[in-house]
Design a protein around this motif. Structure first.
Motif, PDB file in Angstrom:
ATOM      1  N   LEU A  79       1.032  -0.947  -0.207  1.00  0.00           N
ATOM      2  CA  LEU A  79      -0.416  -0.355  -0.217  1.00  0.00           C
ATOM      3  C   LEU A  79       1.069   1.403  -0.092  1.00  0.00           C
ATOM      4  O   LEU A  79       1.265   1.471   1.197  1.00  0.00           O
ATOM      5  CB  LEU A  79      -1.210   0.084   1.044  1.00  0.00           C
ATOM      6  N   ARG A  80       0.406   2.050  -0.580  1.00  0.00           N
ATOM      7  CA  ARG A  80       1.594   3.467  -1.159  1.00  0.00           C
ATOM      8  C   ARG A  80       0.390   4.732  -1.640  1.00  0.00           C
ATOM      9  O   ARG A  80      -0.795   4.459  -1.678  1.00  0.00           O
ATOM     10  CB  ARG A  80       2.363   3.530  -2.510  1.00  0.00           C
ATOM     11  N   VAL A  81       0.949   6.081  -0.986  1.00  0.00           N
ATOM     12  CA  VAL A  81      -0.099   7.092  -1.340  1.00  0.00           C
ATOM     13  C   VAL A  81       1.278   8.300  -2.078  1.00  0.00           C
ATOM     14  O   VAL A  81       2.153   8.239  -1.986  1.00  0.00           O
ATOM     15  CB  VAL A  81      -0.352   7.814   0.049  1.00  0.00           C
ATOM     16  N   ALA A  82      -0.063   8.491  -2.952  1.00  0.00           N
ATOM     17  CA  ALA A  82       1.087   9.115  -4.134  1.00  0.00           C
ATOM     18  C   ALA A  82       0.284  10.791  -4.609  1.00  0.00           C
ATOM     19  O   ALA A  82      -0.309   9.722  -5.527  1.00  0.00           O
ATOM     20  CB  ALA A  82       1.301   8.302  -5.408  1.00  0.00           C
ATOM     21  N   ASP A  83      -0.178  11.408  -3.946  1.00  0.00           N
ATOM     22  CA  ASP A  83      -0.270  12.404  -3.928  1.00  0.00           C
ATOM     23  C   ASP A  83      -0.219  13.688  -3.151  1.00  0.00           C
ATOM     24  O   ASP A  83       0.969  13.579  -2.500  1.00  0.00           O
ATOM     25  CB  ASP A  83      -2.063  12.424  -4.010  1.00  0.00           C
ATOM     26  N   ALA A  84      -1.266  14.921  -3.902  1.00  0.00           N
ATOM     27  CA  ALA A  84      -0.544  16.086  -2.118  1.00  0.00           C
ATOM     28  C   ALA A  84      -0.770  15.949  -0.548  1.00  0.00           C
ATOM     29  O   ALA A  84       0.277  16.220  -0.374  1.00  0.00           O
ATOM     30  CB  ALA A  84      -1.170  16.908  -2.739  1.00  0.00           C
ATOM     31  N   SER A  85      -0.968  15.099  -0.039  1.00  0.00           N
ATOM     32  CA  SER A  85      -1.341  14.576   1.130  1.00  0.00           C
ATOM     33  C   SER A  85       0.321  13.987   1.247  1.00  0.00           C
ATOM     34  O   SER A  85       0.355  14.407   2.788  1.00  0.00           O
ATOM     35  CB  SER A  85      -2.241  13.273   1.046  1.00  0.00           C
ATOM     36  N   ILE A  86       0.960  13.560   1.205  1.00  0.00           N
ATOM     37  CA  ILE A  86       1.834  13.151   1.729  1.00  0.00           C
ATOM     38  C   ILE A  86       3.366  14.311   1.498  1.00  0.00           C
ATOM     39  O   ILE A  86       4.543  13.666   2.214  1.00  0.00           O
ATOM     40  CB  ILE A  86       2.820  11.897   0.385  1.00  0.00           C
ATOM     41  N   MET A  87       2.509  15.653   0.906  1.00  0.00           N
ATOM     42  CA  MET A  87       4.170  16.915   1.084  1.00  0.00           C
ATOM     43  C   MET A  87       4.067  17.021   2.490  1.00  0.00           C
ATOM     44  O   MET A  87       2.813  16.931   3.729  1.00  0.00           O
ATOM     45  CB  MET A  87       3.237  17.989   0.527  1.00  0.00           C
ATOM     46  N   PRO A  88       5.379  16.673   3.301  1.00  0.00           N
ATOM     47  CA  PRO A  88       5.413  16.885   4.980  1.00  0.00           C
ATOM     48  C   PRO A  88       5.011  18.351   5.419  1.00  0.00           C
ATOM     49  O   PRO A  88       5.205  19.301   5.842  1.00  0.00           O
ATOM     50  CB  PRO A  88       6.469  16.446   5.021  1.00  0.00           C
ATOM     51  N   THR A  89       5.824  19.617   4.295  1.00  0.00           N
ATOM     52  CA  THR A  89       5.220  20.656   3.554  1.00  0.00           C
ATOM     53  C   THR A  89       4.936  21.431   3.023  1.00  0.00           C
ATOM     54  O   THR A  89       5.316  20.626   1.791  1.00  0.00           O
ATOM     55  CB  THR A  89       7.139  21.295   4.687  1.00  0.00           C
ATOM     56  N   MET A  90       4.333  22.311   2.167  1.00  0.00           N
ATOM     57  CA  MET A  90       3.796  22.926   1.419  1.00  0.00           C
ATOM     58  C   MET A  90       4.992  23.426   1.061  1.00  0.00           C
ATOM     59  O   MET A  90       5.758  23.660   0.901  1.00  0.00           O
ATOM     60  CB  MET A  90       3.041  23.904   1.501  1.00  0.00           C
ATOM     61  N   VAL A  91       4.750  23.275  -0.849  1.00  0.00           N
ATOM     62  CA  VAL A  91       5.819  23.838  -1.800  1.00  0.00           C
ATOM     63  C   VAL A  91       5.140  25.508  -2.174  1.00  0.00           C
ATOM     64  O   VAL A  91       4.019  25.692  -1.520  1.00  0.00           O
ATOM     65  CB  VAL A  91       5.715  22.940  -3.116  1.00  0.00           C
ATOM     66  N   SER A  92       6.510  25.969  -2.576  1.00  0.00           N
ATOM     67  CA  SER A  92       5.624  27.869  -2.474  1.00  0.00           C
ATOM     68  C   SER A  92       5.306  27.821  -3.993  1.00  0.00           C
ATOM     69  O   SER A  92       5.883  28.226  -4.292  1.00  0.00           O
ATOM     70  CB  SER A  92       7.113  28.189  -2.365  1.00  0.00           C
ATOM     71  N   GLY A  93       4.189  27.501  -4.316  1.00  0.00           N
ATOM     72  CA  GLY A  93       3.454  27.700  -4.996  1.00  0.00           C
ATOM     73  C   GLY A  93       2.299  26.852  -5.064  1.00  0.00           C
ATOM     74  O   GLY A  93       2.164  25.639  -4.520  1.00  0.00           O
ATOM     75  N   ASN A  94       1.840  27.316  -6.134  1.00  0.00           N
ATOM     76  CA  ASN A  94       0.551  26.087  -6.963  1.00  0.00           C
ATOM     77  C   ASN A  94       0.944  25.038  -7.044  1.00  0.00           C
ATOM     78  O   ASN A  94       2.221  24.388  -7.380  1.00  0.00           O
ATOM     79  CB  ASN A  94       0.433  27.048  -8.259  1.00  0.00           C
TER      80      ASN A  94
END
Length: 539
Positions: A498-513
């Motif tokens: 089982l893996r997850v691959a989407d915006a939810s895995i970001m530990p911190t936000m990227v600086s932009g869209n």
């Protein structure tokens, strides 16, 4: 109950899911099944860039979520559109292509995520990108995702805004996705020849010609199925019928920052106490699921324009609307090719900062809420958002019923830094608008209005009128710490297959869209999965 067999199951055909499915199905020996809760991306408004104004509140292609009452914004509930269609949010977003700062990814690496520094992920950005326009060696040329310069540049408001920004000390930057993000310049968009290039158009649609890829739309995933601690399938409903897909290798969740943690919790993977209280049997106690929620909070200036040169003016005239439609049909040009912002600024609210902490979107139209249509006056907007918020929210289940939307608690403006960074951004926006080159066009400041002047008044305006800029992330964060959900190869901690691959895995936000980074995450995940498959084959 029907059963389908596959090697890999991809849950969610959004930005990352389309990439994962397309890349895995390049191997003809692999059977890939994609489950998408929404339908086909057949609406013409999806493919016309400005059509996001029509899809942003359309439940046929949009989850149309709403947050819980949030104390940080005076107890308001905020509308949260998320894509529910092939392509996910890349089919309804504002098309802006922003990678973020190199420092964002280097920070992920510093948090213990091996292989996620900017030098590591650059190759994946380049692999997906088909850059149409100028750029240095950091840009990709041969990838399926079309990235072009904004076509609609001839509106005089855009150049006036760029000049005003330069006059307050912000340098012009022709490529914020190049070596330096800081500066002012035209946005780059995921479009080609006046047509949106969503993740479905770029990746999934071409791959759907392969016999080994099956895409099932209107398929609502109910839960991940486990044999012990191994994920072995997914149960979903379609048109009232329940079906099981069995995975011989892996299940990959690509539902996004709302749906991926929701599905994990529905499957019994999450904070045990919360799951038990909601009536869900616990499969594995993983306390970080649904936590660490982050989003870019935006507040906007709206101006009444002295001259009838805005998109508002076009929408108030049947003749101008007809001319706009004809221009698009004949030449794929004109206002219908406009994205959610024509000019962008990345800059710092304090000179001692190492990199920009604030972003502006300049837009040649104005509205109270996008779903309600444009103002009935000549108007344009300047939106400001903080790039790296400290505030953290959470997503929780309301019910064990997968048709019930989860509770979204964004916890906006919860820290002093977040509140006053936004205020400083608003003050900078005022300084830009006060330059003579902009005052030539501004009849009056409609929002917040000339009577809102002090820091406290600006903050109160932000609380009362600000909202999401549609970038939720972080709810299944990657890392080695106790609140992380996946490891640096996107495998769910404590479980296998089982893996997850989407915006939810970001530990911190990227600086932009966030869309560009989500596509990179999909590319990265596909390589992790393929690498593991090759290792199995060699064993």
């Amino acid at each position: 109950m029907d059963t389908i067999e596959a090697d890999y199951i991809v849950v969610g055909a959004g930005s990352a899911g389309c990439v994962v499915a397309a890349r895995l199905s390049e191997d003809p020996s692999c059977r890939v099944v994609v489950l998408e809760a929404g339908g086909e991306d057949t609406s013409p408004w999806i493919h016309i860039p400005l059509g996001y104004g029509k899809t942003i509140a359309d439940p046929r292609v949009n989850w149309c979520y709403e947050t819980e009452a949030d104390p940080g914004v005076n107890g308001r509930k905020i509308f949260w559109p998320r894509g529910k269609v092939l392509g996910g949010s890349s089919s309804i977003n504002g098309l802006l292509y922003v990678r973020g700062q190199a420092e964002d990814f280097d920070h992920w690496r510093q948090l213990g995520n091996v292989g996620w520094s900017f030098d590591d992920v650059l190759a994946y950005f380049k692999r997906s990108e088909g850059r149409l326009g100028a750029g240095d060696e950091l840009r990709g040329r041969g990838g399926p995702l079309a990235v072009s310069d904004l076509g609609e540049r001839d509106n005089e408001l855009n150049e006036a805004y760029i000049k005003a920004a330069e006059e307050v000390g912000i340098p012009r930057n022709p490529d914020y996705n190049g070596r330096v993000q800081e500066g002012v310049g035209y946005f780059q968009v995921t479009a080609r020849n006046g047509r949106r290039c969503s993740a479905a158009v770029a990746f999934l649609r071409p791959a759907m010609k392969r016999a080994n890829l099956r895409v099932i739309t209107r398929a609502l995933a109910e839960r991940v199925l486990f044999a012990g601690k191994r994920a072995v399938g997914v149960s979903f409903t379609r048109d009232g019928d329940r079906t099981t897909v069995r995975a011989t290798r892996e299940v990959i969740l690509c539902g996004g920052a709302v749906n991926s943690p929701q599905l994990l919790m529905l499957s019994g993977v999450g904070p045990a106490e919360h799951l038990q209280a909601t009536g869900v049997e616990v499969t594995y106690d993983l306390p970080g699921v649904g936590g660490n929620l982050q989003d870019h909070f935006q507040t906007r200036f709206v101006y009444k324009c002295r001259f009838p040169i805005t998109v508002n003016d076009i929408m108030m005239s049947k003749v101008k609307m007809a001319r706009m439609g004809l221009q698009y049909l004949l030449f794929r040009s004109g206002p219908l090719t406009v994205s959610a912002g024509t000019v962008g600024i990345f800059t710092r609210t304090r000179p001692e900062l190492a990199s920009p902490d604030i972003q502006f979107h300049f837009i040649g139209f104005s509205s109270d809420r996008p779903a309600e249509g444009l103002h009935k006056f000549s108007g344009f907007s300047q939106n400001v958002c903080q790039l790296r918020p400290e505030s953290r929210g959470e997503i929780l289940l309301k019910s064990p019923d997968p048709t019930v939307a989860p509770a979204i608690h964004p916890n906006y403006l919860a820290t002093e830094l977040d509140r006053w960074t936004l205020v400083e951004g608003l003050k900078l926006g005022r300084r830009i608008a006060e330059r003579p080159v902009m005052q030539h066009y501004i009849e009056s400041e409609y929002l917040p209005g000339a009577d809102v002047t002090t820091d406290d008044e600006l903050l109160e305006y932000a609380k009362q009128f600000g909202g999401t800029i549609y970038h939720p992330c972080g709810t299944c964060k990657m890392g080695p710490d106790p609140m992380a959900v996946v490891d640096d190869q996107l495998r769910v901690h404590g479980l296998t297959g089982l893996r997850v691959a989407d915006a939810s895995i970001m530990p911190t936000m990227v600086s932009g869209n966030t869309n560009a980074a989500c596509i990179m995450i999909g590319e990265r995940c596909a390589d992790f999965v393929r690498g593991q498959a090759m290792a199995r084959a060699a064993a």
